[in-house]
Design a protein around this motif. Structure first.
Motif, PDB file in Angstrom:
ATOM      1  N   GLN A   9       0.836  -1.201   0.000  1.00  0.00           N
ATOM      2  CA  GLN A   9       0.000   0.000   0.000  1.00  0.00           C
ATOM      3  C   GLN A   9       0.869   1.250   0.000  1.00  0.00           C
ATOM      4  OE1 GLN A   9      -0.420   2.282   2.775  1.00  0.00           O
ATOM      5  NE2 GLN A   9      -1.864   3.538   1.612  1.00  0.00           N
ATOM      6  N   ARG A  10       1.944   1.245   0.781  1.00  0.00           N
ATOM      7  CA  ARG A  10       2.843   2.408   0.834  1.00  0.00           C
ATOM      8  C   ARG A  10       3.474   2.673  -0.520  1.00  0.00           C
ATOM      9  NH1 ARG A  10       8.042   2.446   1.087  1.00  0.00           N
ATOM     10  NH2 ARG A  10       8.075   0.236   1.627  1.00  0.00           N
ATOM     11  N   GLN A  11       3.929   1.621  -1.191  1.00  0.00           N
ATOM     12  CA  GLN A  11       4.548   1.786  -2.506  1.00  0.00           C
ATOM     13  C   GLN A  11       3.535   2.283  -3.536  1.00  0.00           C
ATOM     14  OE1 GLN A  11       5.901  -2.246  -2.684  1.00  0.00           O
ATOM     15  NE2 GLN A  11       7.913  -1.795  -1.802  1.00  0.00           N
ATOM     16  N   GLN A  12       2.329   1.756  -3.477  1.00  0.00           N
ATOM     17  CA  GLN A  12       1.292   2.232  -4.381  1.00  0.00           C
ATOM     18  C   GLN A  12       0.931   3.687  -4.105  1.00  0.00           C
ATOM     19  OE1 GLN A  12      -2.098  -0.518  -5.131  1.00  0.00           O
ATOM     20  NE2 GLN A  12      -0.985  -1.957  -3.847  1.00  0.00           N
ATOM     21  N   ARG A  13       0.936   4.066  -2.820  1.00  0.00           N
ATOM     22  CA  ARG A  13       0.565   5.433  -2.469  1.00  0.00           C
ATOM     23  C   ARG A  13       1.587   6.435  -2.992  1.00  0.00           C
ATOM     24  NH1 ARG A  13      -2.734   8.042   1.236  1.00  0.00           N
ATOM     25  NH2 ARG A  13      -2.752  10.234   0.596  1.00  0.00           N
ATOM     26  N   ILE A  14       2.879   6.098  -2.906  1.00  0.00           N
ATOM     27  CA  ILE A  14       3.912   6.974  -3.452  1.00  0.00           C
ATOM     28  C   ILE A  14       3.660   7.192  -4.945  1.00  0.00           C
ATOM     29  CG2 ILE A  14       6.378   7.188  -3.957  1.00  0.00           C
ATOM     30  CD1 ILE A  14       6.829   5.473  -1.378  1.00  0.00           C
ATOM     31  N   GLY A  15       3.389   6.098  -5.652  1.00  0.00           N
ATOM     32  CA  GLY A  15       3.107   6.210  -7.079  1.00  0.00           C
ATOM     33  C   GLY A  15       1.860   7.023  -7.361  1.00  0.00           C
ATOM     34  N   PHE A  16       0.819   6.810  -6.559  1.00  0.00           N
ATOM     35  CA  PHE A  16      -0.427   7.557  -6.722  1.00  0.00           C
ATOM     36  C   PHE A  16      -0.182   9.055  -6.574  1.00  0.00           C
ATOM     37  CE2 PHE A  16      -3.983   9.700  -4.640  1.00  0.00           C
ATOM     38  CZ  PHE A  16      -5.022   9.457  -5.523  1.00  0.00           C
ATOM     39  N   GLU A  17       0.621   9.426  -5.563  1.00  0.00           N
ATOM     40  CA  GLU A  17       0.907  10.843  -5.354  1.00  0.00           C
ATOM     41  C   GLU A  17       1.678  11.423  -6.534  1.00  0.00           C
ATOM     42  OE1 GLU A  17      -0.124  12.846  -2.765  1.00  0.00           O
ATOM     43  OE2 GLU A  17      -1.354  11.110  -2.233  1.00  0.00           O
ATOM     44  N   LEU A  18       2.642  10.682  -7.058  1.00  0.00           N
ATOM     45  CA  LEU A  18       3.404  11.165  -8.212  1.00  0.00           C
ATOM     46  C   LEU A  18       2.503  11.374  -9.425  1.00  0.00           C
ATOM     47  CD1 LEU A  18       6.733   9.103  -8.044  1.00  0.00           C
ATOM     48  CD2 LEU A  18       6.407  11.542  -7.599  1.00  0.00           C
ATOM     49  N   ARG A  19       1.608  10.438  -9.664  1.00  0.00           N
ATOM     50  CA  ARG A  19       0.706  10.577 -10.810  1.00  0.00           C
ATOM     51  C   ARG A  19      -0.241  11.763 -10.599  1.00  0.00           C
ATOM     52  NH1 ARG A  19      -1.508   7.529 -15.094  1.00  0.00           N
ATOM     53  NH2 ARG A  19      -2.761   9.040 -16.258  1.00  0.00           N
ATOM     54  N   LYS A  20      -0.735  11.926  -9.377  1.00  0.00           N
ATOM     55  CA  LYS A  20      -1.646  13.036  -9.074  1.00  0.00           C
ATOM     56  C   LYS A  20      -0.952  14.375  -9.317  1.00  0.00           C
ATOM     57  CE  LYS A  20      -2.137  14.274  -4.812  1.00  0.00           C
ATOM     58  NZ  LYS A  20      -2.462  14.260  -3.363  1.00  0.00           N
ATOM     59  N   LEU A  21       0.290  14.475  -8.842  1.00  0.00           N
ATOM     60  CA  LEU A  21       1.028  15.726  -9.002  1.00  0.00           C
ATOM     61  C   LEU A  21       1.335  16.010 -10.468  1.00  0.00           C
ATOM     62  CD1 LEU A  21       3.537  15.382  -6.016  1.00  0.00           C
ATOM     63  CD2 LEU A  21       1.451  16.765  -6.110  1.00  0.00           C
ATOM     64  N   ARG A  22       1.691  14.972 -11.205  1.00  0.00           N
ATOM     65  CA  ARG A  22       1.992  15.176 -12.630  1.00  0.00           C
ATOM     66  C   ARG A  22       0.742  15.600 -13.391  1.00  0.00           C
ATOM     67  NH1 ARG A  22       1.591  12.101 -17.106  1.00  0.00           N
ATOM     68  NH2 ARG A  22       1.298  10.096 -16.026  1.00  0.00           N
ATOM     69  N   ASP A  23      -0.379  14.928 -13.111  1.00  0.00           N
ATOM     70  CA  ASP A  23      -1.627  15.282 -13.788  1.00  0.00           C
ATOM     71  C   ASP A  23      -2.012  16.735 -13.524  1.00  0.00           C
ATOM     72  OD1 ASP A  23      -1.883  12.792 -14.896  1.00  0.00           O
ATOM     73  OD2 ASP A  23      -3.341  12.045 -13.439  1.00  0.00           O
ATOM     74  N   ALA A  24      -1.724  17.209 -12.310  1.00  0.00           N
ATOM     75  CA  ALA A  24      -2.080  18.587 -11.961  1.00  0.00           C
ATOM     76  C   ALA A  24      -1.298  19.604 -12.790  1.00  0.00           C
ATOM     77  CB  ALA A  24      -1.843  18.833 -10.474  1.00  0.00           C
ATOM     78  N   THR A  25      -0.109  19.203 -13.262  1.00  0.00           N
ATOM     79  CA  THR A  25       0.697  20.126 -14.076  1.00  0.00           C
ATOM     80  C   THR A  25       0.339  20.042 -15.556  1.00  0.00           C
ATOM     81  OG1 THR A  25       2.479  18.540 -14.544  1.00  0.00           O
ATOM     82  CG2 THR A  25       2.606  19.792 -12.478  1.00  0.00           C
ATOM     83  N   GLY A  26      -0.339  18.968 -15.961  1.00  0.00           N
ATOM     84  CA  GLY A  26      -0.654  18.764 -17.373  1.00  0.00           C
ATOM     85  C   GLY A  26       0.486  18.162 -18.164  1.00  0.00           C
TER      86      GLY A  26
END
Length: 295
Positions: A9-26
């Motif tokens: 879950q921790r490893q998936q969460r790190i990835g989720f945060e990275l994807r969320k942040l990237r999507d926010a920048t476009g």
């Protein structure tokens, strides 16, 4: 190094945060990857939790995404630096991966808000109650499996009695005390154990009575784990079909509101008799006394 087949879950969460942040920048994965000196496919594996994120590249990506919140950056970097290994690692062959993830979250969170309606929360269960519950629910399990799972549950409880315990707030529906899962004598002693736990300064226990107005729309037990940065909070839902962890803002906001509503309609927190005045209104302690009497 090969890709992870079953990221935690921790490893998936790190990835989720990275994807969320990237999507926010476009940015596309290829564009973001160029900032960190990696390909878009490699970044995609990081965002899915299938491969590790080197600390230097994580810092570079956070800079590229314009993240300025120091608590959030420190929290994400600490999450990434963790090996994920702790006392729970010795139970890998005895419990599910979601149970291991739960133990890791409990050990690393700043506080917990727990709601349960059929059972007493695991961290508040007496050894006797926990054993009776496990034996009742898993009658086909062999003795060794039951003993290992019981030991695992009891070891989880040490986060409430250790040197630096986290805040713990449990709301328990009155129905949990009426379920005929364990012998009445076991339940009566469990009530005494709840009083002992309520004496800990960092533990808050409320009982939600049958007669409570404005019960929010929630149909399953849940735990809201709070981190040092609210963006890294986690909601944990437990049910027969499998446990689920949520880190998106929609679920975090929803369950934060639900927990606040549950607390507002539940009875005042449980206080041992020696620490309270004669009750002029209903509270969790007087209901607990009534429950002990009728058992």
């Amino acid at each position: 190094m090969g890709l992870r087949g079953n990221p935690s879950q921790r490893q998936q969460r790190i990835g989720f945060e990275l994807r969320k942040l990237r999507d926010a920048t476009g940015m596309t994965a290829a564009q973001a990857g160029r900032h960190a000196g990696i390909g878009g496919t490699h970044l995609g594996h990081m965002e899915s939790g299938r491969t590790a994120v080197p600390p230097g590249r994580l810092r570079t990506l956070l800079d590229a995404y314009g993240i300025e919140s120091e608590p959030y950056c420190r929290g994400l970097l600490a999450m990434n630096d963790s090996t994920g290994r702790g006392w729970w690692s010795s139970y890998r062959s005895d419990v599910s991966s979601s149970a291991l993830d739960l133990a890791e979250l409990e050990a690393t969170s700043k506080s917990q808000g727990v709601f349960d309606m059929m059972y007493l929360p695991g961290l508040l269960q007496s050894p006797e109650y926990a054993r009776a519950l496990l034996e009742s629910a898993n009658q086909d399990a062999d003795r060794r499996s039951t003993e290992r799972f019981l030991k695992f549950r009891l070891q989880r409880q040490e986060i409430l009695t250790g040197d630096s315990p986290a805040r713990y707030h449990a709301i328990i529906h009155e129905a949990a005390f009426h379920m005929d899962f364990v012998d009445p004598k076991v339940m009566r002693r469990q009530l005494g154990h709840l009083l002992d736990m309520a004496r800990l300064p960092h533990v808050t226990i409320q009982i939600l009575p049958f007669k409570s107005g404005g019960f929010p729309a929630v149909g399953t037990p849940f735990t809201l784990f709070r981190a040092t940065s609210p963006e890294l909070n986690t909601v944990y839902l437990e049910h027969d079909a499998g446990s689920v962890f949520f880190g998106d803002q929609g679920h975090l906001d929803r369950y934060d509101v639900i927990f606040g509503r549950l607390s507002s309609v539940a009875l005042p927190a449980l206080l041992p008799e020696a620490e309270r005045e004669f009750p002029m209104e209903r509270d969790s302690f007087t209901l607990l006394q009534h429950l002990a009497y009728i058992l």
